[in-house]
Design an enzyme around this catalytic site. Structure first.
Site, PDB file in Angstrom:
ATOM      1  N   HIS A   1     -17.553  84.543  94.361  1.00  0.00           N
ATOM      2  CA  HIS A   1     -17.875  83.511  95.341  1.00  0.00           C
ATOM      3  C   HIS A   1     -19.353  83.187  95.247  1.00  0.00           C
ATOM      4  O   HIS A   1     -20.169  84.089  95.019  1.00  0.00           O
ATOM      5  CB  HIS A   1     -17.534  83.980  96.766  1.00  0.00           C
ATOM      6  CG  HIS A   1     -17.452  82.840  97.733  1.00  0.00           C
ATOM      7  ND1 HIS A   1     -18.566  82.324  98.354  1.00  0.00           N
ATOM      8  CD2 HIS A   1     -16.399  82.098  98.119  1.00  0.00           C
ATOM      9  CE1 HIS A   1     -18.182  81.311  99.109  1.00  0.00           C
ATOM     10  NE2 HIS A   1     -16.879  81.140  98.979  1.00  0.00           N
TER      11      HIS A   1
ATOM     12  N   HIS B   1     -12.362  75.858  93.419  1.00  0.00           N
ATOM     13  CA  HIS B   1     -12.472  75.717  94.886  1.00  0.00           C
ATOM     14  C   HIS B   1     -11.072  75.972  95.467  1.00  0.00           C
ATOM     15  O   HIS B   1     -10.491  77.021  95.247  1.00  0.00           O
ATOM     16  CB  HIS B   1     -13.017  74.308  95.156  1.00  0.00           C
ATOM     17  CG  HIS B   1     -13.472  74.026  96.562  1.00  0.00           C
ATOM     18  ND1 HIS B   1     -13.579  74.970  97.544  1.00  0.00           N
ATOM     19  CD2 HIS B   1     -13.861  72.846  97.145  1.00  0.00           C
ATOM     20  CE1 HIS B   1     -14.012  74.413  98.659  1.00  0.00           C
ATOM     21  NE2 HIS B   1     -14.189  73.119  98.446  1.00  0.00           N
TER      22      HIS B   1
ATOM     23  N   ASP C   1      -8.810  83.342  98.600  1.00  0.00           N
ATOM     24  CA  ASP C   1      -7.619  82.843  97.921  1.00  0.00           C
ATOM     25  C   ASP C   1      -6.926  83.881  97.063  1.00  0.00           C
ATOM     26  O   ASP C   1      -5.883  83.598  96.485  1.00  0.00           O
ATOM     27  CB  ASP C   1      -7.981  81.606  97.086  1.00  0.00           C
ATOM     28  CG  ASP C   1      -8.200  80.412  97.988  1.00  0.00           C
ATOM     29  OD1 ASP C   1      -7.527  80.358  99.036  1.00  0.00           O
ATOM     30  OD2 ASP C   1      -9.032  79.549  97.674  1.00  0.00           O
TER      31      ASP C   1
END
Ligand code: CMC
Length: 430
Positions: free
Chosen positions: A307, A266, A365
């Site tokens: 994802h 995460h 990210d």
């Protein structure tokens, strides 16, 4: 709602009618709430890959088409035109603020930035090498001790004060955790500065010197924070909702979100991406690491790739990748090296059947750590930066849940796979 689905359970030959639930956008769902009573079965969905846990009107994601809307507004428009506090207001209140509403909101956030001096002493109890996320989990949980009797979770005004306090104090807490880890005096907030400028000052100023806030850096943080502010029912938000559904103190509930965010699958991915790029070192090693990521016997994964929801592209990653150019042109050359390496890794992976077949694309990210590093933010502060941004989403979701008269304690069931009933055996006979 229309009844559209039916299912036969083991205890009945009569098919059970199941209602279809439609939102304003997105995939409809089957309402299985009465299923156990009517058909004598549960649904089985580990990791909630096919389960909607609530109705929400905060954020919409279309994973197939790479779309992210906050209260209906596309993320790229907000990232380009709004500020983080404006987006915070939008997420919490449902509408973009008028100028007066914005001024009042900013004033309230500014008013709540300081921490109780007793709470400040907590930082001294942590070892110097404590991870800032560990400190933040502890300190935010401890806020419950300071605002327990004065927080009535059934009073909407108290819920709003909680959200304002959290959004205001989380940068102060993150910066203090950082200062503790580098052995420097904790800086008090300066309420004349904007949200991200204040954060930069609290992190990088020292009492012995004057500090000029770099406007490029504070603008970059504004953009990153808006991109990370909410993402519907992700793991940390669902954790906050679950803890909050018990009627727990909201500060304590919010600290569970920080804990859940920390994991590398995460929010911890931004730190993991930078560590991975540094480990890969240069483009000659890219193929080797792509092969490692594909090897099922190797635990290595391409951090910043994949994802649960986005199966085409992550719209936040597109904004960040563009923004990387601007920030890196302004700052250092090391950042350029990492960015070039990341682009090379992205190119090789996106041409590889393994990643294409599984629809694995760079996520938000993959690039955010490169910007943070260019701004001089150390790697162990990347996930705290994410936590500052996501605090807004956690608060908005907690408020929405508390405002919903249908909210009940979240309590999943299980498929039991242990022993069937057996009798106790005396210790001498085992
Ligand atoms: N590298 C290599 N293989 C991968 C990766 C990856 N990064 N991500 C998924 N896969 C494979 C996975 O092994 C599986 O293969 P198979 O079908 O052969 O078993 C397939 O792709 C489907 O993946 P999954 O693990 O079932 O997908 P998930 O929805 O359970 O997990 C994820 C999503 C984001 C946790 C995962 O893709 C991952 O671990 N990525 C790396 C960590 C990361 O970047 N996390 C940040 C997510 S975005 C920010 C945030 O939400 O906080």
């Amino acid at each position: 709602m229309t009844n559209q689905y039916s299912l036969s359970g083991p205890d009945s030959n009569e098919p059970t009618e199941l209602a279809r639930v439609e939102g304003t956008l997105g995939t409809p769902a089957v309402d299985v709430r009465g299923l156990n009573q009517k058909a004598g079965v549960f649904t089985y969905d580990p990791a909630f890959t096919a389960t909607c846990s609530c109705e929400s009107d905060i954020t919409f994601i279309d994973g197939a088409n790479g779309q992210l809307l906050y209260r209906g507004y596309p993320i790229d428009q907000l990232a380009e035109k709004a500020s983080h506090l404006e987006v915070s207001y939008l997420l919490i209140n449902g509408e973009l603020p008028s100028q007066d509403q914005m001024d009042t909101f900013r004033e309230s956030i500014t008013h709540h930035t300081m921490l109780n001096t007793s709470l400040m002493k907590f930082f001294d109890s942590f070892h110097y090498d404590a991870h800032p996320m560990a400190m933040m989990t502890g300190i935010v949980g401890s806020l419950a001790a300071f605002y327990h009797d004065t927080t009535n979770i059934h009073d909407p005004e108290h819920r709003e004060i909680f959200a304002h306090r959290m959004i205001a104090k989380i940068p102060t807490i993150a910066a203090a955790a950082y200062k503790h880890s580098v052995g420097q005096p904790i800086m008090s907030p300066n309420n004349e500065l904007g949200y991200t400028a204040n954060l930069l000052r609290m992190m990088f100023a020292v009492p012995a010197e004057t500090y000029e806030v770099d406007s490029i850096a504070s603008k970059a943080l504004e953009v990153l924070f808006m991109l990370h502010a909410d993402h519907e029912q992700n793991a940390s938000t669902s954790t906050v909702r679950m803890a909050g559904s018990t009627g727990a103190n909201p500060y304590a509930a919010l600290s569970t979100g920080i804990a859940a965010l920390w994991g590398p699958a995460h929010g911890g991915a931004n730190e993991a991406v930078l560590n991975m790029l540094n480990e890969i070192g240069d483009s000659s090693q890219v193929s080797k690491y792509v092969e490692k990521a594909k090897d099922k016997n190797d635990p290595f994964k391409l951090m910043g790739f994949g994802h649960r929801v986005y199966k085409n592209f992550d719209p936040r990653a597109l904004v960040i990748r563009e923004y990387c150019h601007q920030v890196l042109d302004h700052y250092n050359t090391h950042g350029h090296r990492l960015f070039d390496l990341a682009r090379e890794l992205e190119k090789v992976a996106l041409e590889d059947d393994y990643f294409v077949e599984r629809k694995l694309y760079p996520n938000v990210d993959f690039y955010s750590g490169i910007i943070y590093e260019a701004l001089g933010i150390p790697a162990n502060m990347f996930t705290p930066m994410f936590a500052i941004a996501r605090t807004v989403g956690w608060c908005a979701h907690w408020m929405e849940m508390m405002n919903d008269p249908g909210t009940r304690i979240a309590r999943p069931r299980q498929i039991y796979t242990g022993y069937t009933k057996r009798d106790y055996v005396d210790i001498g006979h085992r």
